[in-house]
Scaffold this motif. Structure first.
Motif, short mmCIF file in Angstrom:
data_model
loop_
_atom_site.label_atom_id
_atom_site.label_comp_id
_atom_site.label_asym_id
_atom_site.label_seq_id
_atom_site.Cartn_x
_atom_site.Cartn_y
_atom_site.Cartn_z
N ARG A 124 0.86 -1.19 0.00
CA ARG A 124 0.00 0.00 0.00
C ARG A 124 0.89 1.23 0.00
NH1 ARG A 124 -5.01 0.30 -1.47
NH2 ARG A 124 -5.43 -1.61 -0.36
N LYS A 125 0.74 2.06 -1.03
CA LYS A 125 1.53 3.30 -1.13
C LYS A 125 0.89 4.39 -0.27
CE LYS A 125 1.72 4.03 -5.56
NZ LYS A 125 2.04 4.25 -6.96
N GLU A 126 1.61 5.48 -0.06
CA GLU A 126 1.11 6.57 0.79
C GLU A 126 -0.18 7.16 0.27
OE1 GLU A 126 4.14 9.47 1.60
OE2 GLU A 126 5.52 7.96 2.37
N ASP A 127 -0.39 7.15 -1.05
CA ASP A 127 -1.61 7.72 -1.63
C ASP A 127 -2.78 6.73 -1.59
OD1 ASP A 127 -1.07 5.92 -3.65
OD2 ASP A 127 -0.74 7.43 -5.20
N GLY A 128 -2.55 5.53 -1.03
CA GLY A 128 -3.61 4.54 -0.90
C GLY A 128 -3.66 3.53 -2.02
N SER A 129 -2.95 3.78 -3.11
CA SER A 129 -2.94 2.84 -4.23
C SER A 129 -2.00 1.68 -3.92
CB SER A 129 -2.52 3.55 -5.52
OG SER A 129 -1.18 4.01 -5.41
N LEU A 130 -2.06 0.66 -4.76
CA LEU A 130 -1.22 -0.53 -4.57
C LEU A 130 -0.13 -0.59 -5.62
CD1 LEU A 130 -3.91 -3.29 -3.92
CD2 LEU A 130 -2.30 -2.36 -2.26
N LYS A 131 1.01 -1.13 -5.22
CA LYS A 131 2.06 -1.49 -6.18
C LYS A 131 2.50 -2.89 -5.82
CE LYS A 131 6.20 0.07 -3.73
NZ LYS A 131 7.39 0.90 -3.79
N GLY A 132 2.99 -3.61 -6.79
CA GLY A 132 3.49 -4.95 -6.55
C GLY A 132 5.00 -4.96 -6.59
N MET A 133 5.60 -5.81 -5.76
CA MET A 133 7.04 -6.03 -5.78
C MET A 133 7.26 -7.52 -6.05
SD MET A 133 8.41 -3.08 -5.33
CE MET A 133 10.10 -3.61 -5.18
N ALA A 134 8.03 -7.80 -7.10
CA ALA A 134 8.35 -9.18 -7.44
C ALA A 134 9.31 -9.75 -6.41
CB ALA A 134 8.98 -9.23 -8.83
N ALA A 135 9.14 -11.03 -6.09
CA ALA A 135 10.05 -11.67 -5.14
C ALA A 135 10.12 -13.16 -5.41
CB ALA A 135 9.58 -11.42 -3.71
N ASP A 136 11.33 -13.68 -5.34
CA ASP A 136 11.54 -15.13 -5.37
C ASP A 136 11.73 -15.65 -3.96
OD1 ASP A 136 11.29 -15.60 -8.09
OD2 ASP A 136 13.36 -15.04 -8.47
N GLU A 137 12.12 -14.74 -3.06
CA GLU A 137 12.32 -15.10 -1.65
C GLU A 137 11.86 -13.94 -0.79
OE1 GLU A 137 15.91 -16.44 1.38
OE2 GLU A 137 16.34 -16.15 -0.74
N VAL A 138 11.13 -14.26 0.27
CA VAL A 138 10.63 -13.26 1.22
C VAL A 138 11.12 -13.66 2.60
CG1 VAL A 138 8.57 -12.20 2.21
CG2 VAL A 138 8.59 -12.84 -0.21
N VAL A 139 11.77 -12.72 3.30
CA VAL A 139 12.35 -13.01 4.61
C VAL A 139 11.87 -11.98 5.61
CG1 VAL A 139 14.50 -13.24 5.92
CG2 VAL A 139 14.41 -14.00 3.53
N GLY A 140 11.53 -12.44 6.82
CA GLY A 140 11.13 -11.53 7.88
C GLY A 140 9.62 -11.43 7.98
N GLY A 141 9.16 -10.49 8.75
CA GLY A 141 7.73 -10.25 8.90
C GLY A 141 7.05 -11.16 9.90
N GLY A 142 7.66 -12.27 10.25
CA GLY A 142 7.01 -13.19 11.18
C GLY A 142 5.88 -13.90 10.48
N ALA A 143 5.82 -15.20 10.58
CA ALA A 143 4.81 -15.99 9.87
C ALA A 143 3.38 -15.60 10.24
CB ALA A 143 5.03 -17.48 10.15
N ILE A 144 3.16 -15.20 11.48
CA ILE A 144 1.82 -14.84 11.92
C ILE A 144 1.35 -13.56 11.25
CG2 ILE A 144 0.45 -14.12 13.92
CD1 ILE A 144 2.25 -15.98 15.59
N ASP A 145 2.28 -12.62 11.03
CA ASP A 145 1.91 -11.34 10.46
C ASP A 145 1.76 -11.37 8.94
OD1 ASP A 145 4.26 -9.83 12.69
OD2 ASP A 145 2.13 -10.22 12.99
N THR A 146 2.27 -12.38 8.28
CA THR A 146 2.27 -12.42 6.82
C THR A 146 0.93 -12.90 6.30
OG1 THR A 146 4.62 -12.90 6.91
CG2 THR A 146 3.53 -13.26 4.82
N VAL A 147 0.36 -12.18 5.35
CA VAL A 147 -0.95 -12.50 4.82
C VAL A 147 -0.81 -13.00 3.39
CG1 VAL A 147 -3.22 -11.57 4.30
CG2 VAL A 147 -1.94 -10.68 6.24
N TYR A 148 -1.24 -14.23 3.15
CA TYR A 148 -1.20 -14.82 1.81
C TYR A 148 -2.61 -14.91 1.27
CZ TYR A 148 3.54 -16.32 2.87
OH TYR A 148 4.87 -16.34 3.20
#
Length: 124
Positions: free
Chosen positions: A99-123
């Motif tokens: 979520r960008k500051e103006d409220g719109s969405l942008k996507g970020m490509a990823a092959d690996e995601v690290v951090g965030g804690g499993a409980i906090d991550t929303v799939y």
């Protein structure tokens, strides 16, 4: 302990040899194995677009600044005609919607995601 808190508050995205760190409170959704729509002639920081919730959302490479003015077209190698620094041919393992500051969405490509804690991550 401070390092652990940082790991839960921040998410590191890796793709194509690049890395980007974003705050977990900005992460809207993680889309596994998305279908990327390629955009011919797009700037080299744009991997493509995804279709989500009735609209197109741009998907960027980590490590590139997505601010206005950084929309340079990829340069061609004059000797071969190949585009320098192209997006990887394979689709990313996931796209993280931010979520960008103006409220719109942008996507970020990823092959690996690290951090965030499993409980906090929303799939999806």
């Amino acid at each position: 302990m401070e390092q652990e808190a940082y790991g839960r508050e921040m998410l590191r995205l890796y793709y194509g040899g690049e890395c980007e760190v974003t705050a977990m409170d900005r992460v809207e959704l993680i889309l596994p194995c998305p279908e990327i729509i390629r955009v011919p002639g797009a700037p080299d920081n744009l991997v493509g677009m995804i279709y989500k919730e009735g609209g197109l959302i741009p998907v960027f490479r980590p490590g590139n600044d997505q601010k206005p003015g950084n929309d340079q077209k990829p340069e061609n190698d004059q000797s071969t005609g190949n585009i320098q620094n192209p997006a990887p041919v394979d689709a990313p393992a996931c796209v993280v919607l931010i979520r960008k500051e103006d409220g719109s969405l942008k996507g970020m490509a990823a092959d690996e995601v690290v951090g965030g804690g499993a409980i906090d991550t929303v799939y999806e």
